[in-house]
Design an enzyme around this catalytic site. Structure first.
Site: not given
Length: 386
Positions: A233, A269
């Site tokens: 992330k 995603e």
């Protein structure tokens, strides 16, 4: 088993002394220990336990300044030490800070919820701590320990408890940040690192609220590639998708679904969340192979699905197979569990049925039930902090 903590202001005096090795008499706290304790205790005010008077019904996913944030620093090749809370506000950075020049930064997202009885709790914060550690290793950064991370999140939630929406009206979104704050000119790791945690009350992530999502399959821009940092992330993963998102939303879509960069064949995603498909009794999601972020909600939904009798698969999913699925939904800390109503791909629109009998709704109900305390928390996911 539910975990529980109390704020430092409620801790016995001896506990504070033990932490810092300060000798305390039976009836008083030394000036030095009191000073340390005052820095670490959550700041309180006369109205600290009162919920802020705002329109919770219209709460979206936008920044609303709260009272306090948490901060700690460490130097290169050092370990983080105890941080402290301070009033929410701007931070000062050198123009040559590693995060500004080379994007050396990570962030996480978790939430604090309020139950009907007023209790405040978190959901699996240790998973966010572990994910930050994995990301920090990839980005050549020191990281807080799991205990430091979770403790900082707890303190931030408790000090901003009056901003946590009433039960069922939203949550307090908590954003931990790890950035290279030290000055660096040549391409190299930063000389100093700052760990920050701030929070904002939020409602639904998408402007459509609970309405089914409309996804656009992007076949020009890519979110990540093999060998990159798509699986952690890092802040550098998000700016490159802004153009694709803006273009999709200008066309009336909720978000973008990305394909793999090698042959544009398999789904990966959505910009802000993971994606699942259901066919018969099989729940499938793309495997996290370094280009897909391993979401905490994703992991939780997979466990819940197994408990409910679904066959769960992590594997490559061709876009054509997704378009033939019985249902599609997205998961993430910010979005929760969101059903997909339609997907646009190469000029064609595939629509999906959305109703209360679908797997998406069953999984969502079980997840929320665990968070609310209605469904037994057999895995110890819920951490009560008040």
């Amino acid at each position: 088993m539910m975990q529980r903590i109390a704020c430092f202001q409620r801790f016995p005096r001896l506990h504070v002394a033990e932490i810092y090795g300060t000798k305390i008499g039976a009836g008083y706290l030394t000036t030095q220990a009191a000073s340390i304790a005052s820095q670490l205790c959550e700041p309180c005010s006369p109205n600290h336990d009162e919920v802020v008077d705002i329109d919770w019904e219209s709460l979206g996913f936008g920044l609303m300044q709260t009272d306090y944030m948490y901060k700690m620093k460490c130097g290169k090749d050092e370990q983080f030490k105890q941080g402290q809370l301070s009033s929410y506000g701007n931070i000062e950075l050198s123009p040559s800070a590693g995060v500004l020049n080379y994007g050396q930064g990570l962030f996480e997202g978790t939430k604090a919820y309020r139950r009907e009885d007023g209790g405040i709790f978190l959901f699996r914060p240790e998973e966010n701590a572990i994910r930050m550690q994995i990301g920090a290793e990839r980005m050549c950064m020191p990281s807080p320990s799991i205990h430091q991370f979770v403790d900082a999140v707890k303190r931030t939630a408790l000090s901003n408890r009056r901003w946590i929406p009433p039960a069922g009206k939203g949550s307090l979104y908590i954003r931990p940040l790890l950035i290279g704050s030290g000055a660096v000119l040549g391409l190299a790791p930063s000389s100093e690192y700052t760990f920050l945690v701030y929070a904002s009350p939020v409602g639904n992530y998408f402007k459509e609220g609970a309405a089914p999502l409309k996804l656009y399959v992007e076949d020009e821009f890519h979110r990540a590639m093999r060998g990159g940092a798509g699986g952690v992330k890092t802040i550098t993963n998000y700016a490159p998708v802004l153009r694709a998102i803006r273009r999709a939303r200008d066309r009336g879509f909720s978000d973008v679904l990305y394909l793999n960069s090698v042959d544009k064949r398999n789904i990966e995603e959505v910009s802000s969340c993971n994606v699942f498909m259901v066919k018969d009794n099989i729940l499938s999601t793309p495997a996290t192979n370094g280009t897909i972020l391993e979401g905490v909600t994703r992991k939780s939904i997979m466990d819940i699905a197994s408990d409910l009798g679904y066959q769960v698969e992590e594997r490559p999913i061709p876009i054509e197979e997704l378009l033939d699925a019985d249902e599609v939904f997205c998961t993430g800390t910010a979005v929760g569990v969101a059903p997909v109503g339609s997907i646009a791909y190469k000029g064609n629109m595939r629509e999906y049925k959305v109703n209360d009998q679908l797997a998406c709704q069953k999984l969502y109900s079980k997840l929320v039930g665990i968070q609310k305390g209605i469904v037994e928390d057999k895995r110890g996911w819920v951490v009560e902090i008040d």
